[in-house]
Structure formats: C-alpha cells, structure tokens
Design a protein around this motif. Structure first.
Motif, PDB file in Angstrom:
ATOM      1  N   SER A  55       0.828  -1.208   0.000  1.00  0.00           N
ATOM      2  CA  SER A  55       0.000   0.000   0.000  1.00  0.00           C
ATOM      3  C   SER A  55       0.859   1.253   0.000  1.00  0.00           C
ATOM      4  O   SER A  55       0.560   2.216  -0.717  1.00  0.00           O
ATOM      5  N   LEU A  56       1.931   1.244   0.784  1.00  0.00           N
ATOM      6  CA  LEU A  56       2.830   2.400   0.807  1.00  0.00           C
ATOM      7  C   LEU A  56       3.461   2.621  -0.556  1.00  0.00           C
ATOM      8  O   LEU A  56       3.572   3.759  -1.025  1.00  0.00           O
ATOM      9  N   LYS A  57       3.866   1.556  -1.203  1.00  0.00           N
ATOM     10  CA  LYS A  57       4.476   1.665  -2.531  1.00  0.00           C
ATOM     11  C   LYS A  57       3.502   2.334  -3.504  1.00  0.00           C
ATOM     12  O   LYS A  57       3.868   3.249  -4.236  1.00  0.00           O
ATOM     13  N   PHE A  58       2.249   1.888  -3.479  1.00  0.00           N
ATOM     14  CA  PHE A  58       1.235   2.472  -4.362  1.00  0.00           C
ATOM     15  C   PHE A  58       0.956   3.934  -3.997  1.00  0.00           C
ATOM     16  O   PHE A  58       0.908   4.804  -4.866  1.00  0.00           O
ATOM     17  N   LEU A  59       0.775   4.208  -2.711  1.00  0.00           N
ATOM     18  CA  LEU A  59       0.434   5.564  -2.275  1.00  0.00           C
ATOM     19  C   LEU A  59       1.540   6.566  -2.578  1.00  0.00           C
ATOM     20  O   LEU A  59       1.256   7.719  -2.896  1.00  0.00           O
TER      21      LEU A  59
END
Length: 78
Positions: A55-59
């Motif tokens: 999720s952090l990578k996407f955000l």
C-alpha cells in the motif's frame, strides 16, 4: 537552520505535521481494518492481499490516492 525550515517546523494545527505516510496508514488500518478501509477508499492494494508495504508503494506513486488517505486520516481524528 534556514528560514524555510522554521516555517515547516511551526505547524501545530496541521494534523499531518510530523506524521509519516506509514504512521498514517498503520493508524487507519488499526482503526478501520483493511476491509472497511477498502470500502472507504477504493484502492486495489487495500482489497487484494493488503499489506502496509504494498500500500505504501502504491500511495507514494499515486498522489490522488495519498490525498484520499490523508483526508480520511484527518476526518478520523475529528
């Protein structure tokens, strides 16, 4: 210290000040859980095999999604 840093450090009314994206996401997941979070913000990384790391990578690559997460965080604190 430069003048610009002083402005950045003096934001006592900004709920995002001093918070990392990871800390915000961990808070939201602990508050809502992945299932409810995915209903509130329609992001695949919240629905399919959710994890903080993915999720952090996407955000970090997707400004509109990060804005939604930050807005939900602020709304949740109220």
């Amino acid at each position: 210290m430069t003048k610009g840093n002083n402005i950045k450090e003096s934001q006592p009314n900004n709920p995002l000040h001093g918070k990392t994206l990871e800390a915000i996401l961990v808070y939201l997941v602990s508050y809502y859980g992945w299932e409810e979070l995915s209903e509130l913000i329609h992001i695949n990384s919240f629905r399919s095999n959710p994890s903080i790391k993915s999720s952090l990578k996407f955000l970090r690559r997707t400004p509109w999604a990060r804005e939604k997460v930050e807005k939900l965080y602020i709304d949740t604190l109220k």
